[in-house]
Write a protein that holds these residues in place. Structure first.
Motif, PDB file in Angstrom:
ATOM      1  N   LYS A  74      33.136  32.214 -48.490  1.00  0.00           N
ATOM      2  CA  LYS A  74      33.970  33.490 -47.942  1.00  0.00           C
ATOM      3  C   LYS A  74      35.460  33.262 -48.460  1.00  0.00           C
ATOM      4  O   LYS A  74      36.186  33.503 -48.031  1.00  0.00           O
ATOM      5  N   VAL A  75      35.236  33.348 -50.028  1.00  0.00           N
ATOM      6  CA  VAL A  75      36.455  33.505 -50.749  1.00  0.00           C
ATOM      7  C   VAL A  75      36.567  34.744 -51.402  1.00  0.00           C
ATOM      8  O   VAL A  75      35.422  35.187 -51.832  1.00  0.00           O
ATOM      9  N   ASP A  76      37.807  35.364 -51.790  1.00  0.00           N
ATOM     10  CA  ASP A  76      37.929  36.728 -52.691  1.00  0.00           C
ATOM     11  C   ASP A  76      37.660  36.185 -54.093  1.00  0.00           C
ATOM     12  O   ASP A  76      37.154  37.068 -54.574  1.00  0.00           O
ATOM     13  N   GLU A  77      38.182  35.269 -54.381  1.00  0.00           N
ATOM     14  CA  GLU A  77      37.976  34.861 -55.646  1.00  0.00           C
ATOM     15  C   GLU A  77      37.379  33.175 -55.687  1.00  0.00           C
ATOM     16  O   GLU A  77      38.023  32.575 -55.043  1.00  0.00           O
ATOM     17  N   LEU A  78      36.379  33.026 -56.382  1.00  0.00           N
ATOM     18  CA  LEU A  78      36.019  31.715 -56.853  1.00  0.00           C
ATOM     19  C   LEU A  78      36.593  31.000 -57.875  1.00  0.00           C
ATOM     20  O   LEU A  78      36.653  31.819 -59.044  1.00  0.00           O
ATOM     21  N   HIS A  79      37.395  29.817 -57.727  1.00  0.00           N
ATOM     22  CA  HIS A  79      38.150  29.278 -58.927  1.00  0.00           C
ATOM     23  C   HIS A  79      37.277  28.080 -59.335  1.00  0.00           C
ATOM     24  O   HIS A  79      36.447  27.645 -58.322  1.00  0.00           O
ATOM     25  N   MET A  80      37.626  27.452 -60.508  1.00  0.00           N
ATOM     26  CA  MET A  80      37.065  26.211 -60.827  1.00  0.00           C
ATOM     27  C   MET A  80      36.991  25.017 -59.852  1.00  0.00           C
ATOM     28  O   MET A  80      36.425  24.245 -59.826  1.00  0.00           O
ATOM     29  N   TYR A  81      38.039  24.913 -59.145  1.00  0.00           N
ATOM     30  CA  TYR A  81      38.258  23.801 -58.121  1.00  0.00           C
ATOM     31  C   TYR A  81      37.338  24.049 -56.984  1.00  0.00           C
ATOM     32  O   TYR A  81      37.405  23.471 -55.882  1.00  0.00           O
ATOM     33  N   ASP A  82      36.582  25.276 -56.982  1.00  0.00           N
ATOM     34  CA  ASP A  82      35.742  25.473 -55.777  1.00  0.00           C
ATOM     35  C   ASP A  82      34.179  24.964 -55.976  1.00  0.00           C
ATOM     36  O   ASP A  82      33.352  25.270 -55.410  1.00  0.00           O
ATOM     37  N   LEU A  83      34.271  24.546 -57.417  1.00  0.00           N
ATOM     38  CA  LEU A  83      32.697  24.205 -57.611  1.00  0.00           C
ATOM     39  C   LEU A  83      32.085  23.070 -56.894  1.00  0.00           C
ATOM     40  O   LEU A  83      30.799  22.885 -56.988  1.00  0.00           O
ATOM     41  N   PHE A  84      32.873  22.010 -56.370  1.00  0.00           N
ATOM     42  CA  PHE A  84      32.327  20.920 -55.685  1.00  0.00           C
ATOM     43  C   PHE A  84      32.404  21.229 -54.241  1.00  0.00           C
ATOM     44  O   PHE A  84      31.974  20.100 -53.492  1.00  0.00           O
TER      45      PHE A  84
END
Length: 596
Positions: A293-303
């Motif tokens: 449920k985020v507007d942008e997916l970032h590299m720190y969201d991968l785990f």
């Protein structure tokens, strides 16, 4: 059970039975003395290996001695692992290591002496029926001959050996000893020092600010040392190119594949097939964005966890039953060997004071395999059980069907049997699951294995290939070059649907595997081969099982690629990767269904 029990407090049925290897310490001492005595006989063969009868006798002695060393070494170290603080077995472990080194030195003349024979003499040995048992050994020596140098050149290269370790040693010291990371705020708002070990824990945090802070602190720290680490990595690449040219290989990549006789196409096909399926990865990233449920997916969201932790309490007894049920497709013979392992003390199950952590499967030829676990009553431990039993049964079938010399399978094949067991367990659990929460938890667990083992390791493999090619063409590897190549790969692999944060361009600086060059692709090929096998077994049944058991029984009796090919998995074609990708796609489809 809050306190960690002493070894003596663990019930005998949960401890492995090393008496199957040596009845007691005096039996070990006796075999140790025999090995020492036998070693004295090795020298008599020096200078006589041009005579087929002498060569055969020498090989026989080598086999006999090597098997004794293996048995002594395995027993001493497994005893040591039961309780690492126990001084008697610390000493025994050291004693076995010394003997192993001495034996290696005593036998080291064999290969160079055989290789000094003329081509005609060596060919005659290979065709000699008296030496039929050693035909593969001799053929392998002949294959290596093109890359073995003269005696004086080999001596010189041996002396360079210690210097060649420098890039790896320097990186290890920097990475493990000297690098200091700043403090970051954890979920409770407390300042905690960031470490290599805690990094993934921070990235798995539900709190996005914690993830972002750890991510930025990690790469900011590496960024400050980018010139030093780039020089270290570049030195490692230079070392590889030096060896590949000294030994007359076309490239550093081909040199590294030569040992297992793996064609270059296996490496390039992997990268090509994964490129073709990158839209699947991009689709998975879209799904990740939706689930988080985020507007942008970032590299720190991968785990970051996609679903709430689904607590599964699985006792050891339940884990065994579930593993057995999931491996039913492999047929009665496989199941009866598995049951034999469960019933007859192959496995050391629970943690005890001083016991080595982690898990492994090990053993010596001529005795059943052993498995060390530190079982907790959870899902991970059940997967570890089936994984290690996959290794154990691979060894059991190899040892039972091959001579000592041909029983040992390569690293390239090693993870196939263990990962296949995991794939069958996952398939079984997904089919059985009725709770949508449980199902989603299993699907994300499995999809992330594809992301980390197939896609990420292939991206690493591609990075290694690109930087070596660049250096081989005489171009530079500045920190800017390395960061640009690495950043562009992340952009390609993860796609436009997510934000490729600038900081990720420094990730190359913290990957220790880059100092064991061209190794990581084996994770991706092993996983793909296993997934391909599981798909064939579940779809075809008996004929596929027959081929797969043939693979388990082959040990190292042929080159890895040929062993897999005979069993119906051709790693020199993109097909196994295609089959793995179709499994990945079905996981994504199931996840999309559940999120509607």
């Amino acid at each position: 059970m809050n306190h960690v029990p002493k070894r003596s407090e663990i019930a005998p049925e949960y401890r492995w039975k090393l008496e199957d290897l040596f009845a007691d310490q005096s039996a070990w001492d006796k075999e140790y003395a025999q090995a020492k005595e036998q070693m004295k006989g090795v020298e008599a063969f020096q200078g006589k290996l041009g005579d087929p009868a002498q060569l055969k006798a020498c090989f026989q002695l080598e086999d006999d001695l090597s098997l004794k060393i293996e048995r002594l070494y395995v027993y001493a170290n497994m005893k040591h692992h039961e309780d690492t603080a126990e001084p008697v077995f610390q000493a025994l472990s050291e004693k076995s290591k010394k003997l192993s080194v001495e034996t290696g030195e005593a036998l080291s003349f064999i290969t160079p002496e055989v290789l000094s024979l003329s081509d005609e003499a060596l060919s005659a040995m290979i065709e000699n029926l008296d030496l039929a048992k050693y035909k593969q050994t001799l053929e392998e020596m002949r294959r290596q001959k093109a890359h073995v140098l003269s005696k004086s050149e080999e001596a010189l290269l041996a002396q360079v050996g210690n210097i060649s370790q420098a890039p790896s040693t320097i990186f290890s010291m920097l990475n493990n000893a000297d690098l200091k990371f700043p403090k970051v705020k954890d979920e409770n708002g407390e300042e905690v020092e960031l470490t290599q070990g805690r990094y993934i824990q921070f990235l798995e945090s539900k709190n996005r600010e914690v993830r972002e802070a750890a991510f930025k602190a990690m790469y900011d720290t590496y960024g400050k040392l980018k010139n030093t680490i780039a020089t270290t990595l570049s030195a490692n690449v230079t070392k590889n190119i030096f060896y590949s040219r000294a030994r007359k290989y076309p490239s550093a990549l081909e040199m590294s594949l030569y040992g297992d006789n793996i064609p270059k196409e296996v490496y390039t096909n992997l990268i090509g097939a994964i490129h073709k399926h990158l839209p699947l990865m991009h689709r998975y990233m879209e799904l990740r964005k939706k689930l988080l449920k985020v507007d942008e997916l970032h590299m720190y969201d991968l785990f970051a966890p996609l679903v709430d932790e689904f607590k599964m309490d699985i006792t050891y007894e339940q884990a065994k039953e579930t593993v057995k049920a999931s491996l039913k497709p492999l047929g009665e013979d496989y199941l009866s060997v598995l049951q034999d392992g469960f019933d007859n003390s192959w496995i050391d199950v629970y943690e005890n004071e001083g016991k080595r952590n982690g898990a492994y499967s090990w053993g010596a030829y001529g005795t059943h395999p052993y498995v060390l676990l530190n079982h907790k009553d959870n899902l991970n431990s059940m997967f570890t059980l089936t994984h290690e039993m996959g290794h154990a049964l691979h060894s059991y079938y190899s040892d039972g069907n091959q001579d000592y010399r041909d029983a040992q399978y390569t690293i390239f094949l090693a993870e196939v049997a263990s990962t296949l067991n995991e794939a069958l367990l996952m398939d079984y659990m997904l089919k059985k699951s009725t709770d949508p929460k449980e199902k989603m938890y299993l699907l994300t667990y499995y999809a992330d294995q594809f992301r980390t083992t197939v896609f990420r390791q292939t991206m690493f493999a591609e990075f290694e290939k690109l930087i070596h090619e660049r250096a081989e063409e005489g171009e530079s590897l500045t920190p800017q070059d390395l960061s640009k190549i690495y950043y562009d790969l992340n952009k390609l692999y993860y796609g436009d649907g997510m934000v490729i944060d600038k900081d990720i361009e420094m990730e190359w600086a913290r990957i220790p595997h880059f100092y064991t060059s061209f190794y990581v692709f084996k994770y991706a090929t092993g996983f793909s081969a296993a997934t391909s096998f599981s798909k064939q077994i579940l779809e075809e049944g008996a004929p596929a099982v027959e081929r797969y058991l043939g693979f388990l029984k082959s040990g190292g009796s042929d080159y890895s690629i040929n062993i897999l090919k005979k069993a119906g998995v051709d790693m020199s074609s993109p097909e196994p990767i295609e089959e793995a990708m179709s499994v990945f796609e079905s996981l994504i489809e199931q996840m999309e269904q559940l999120t509607k």
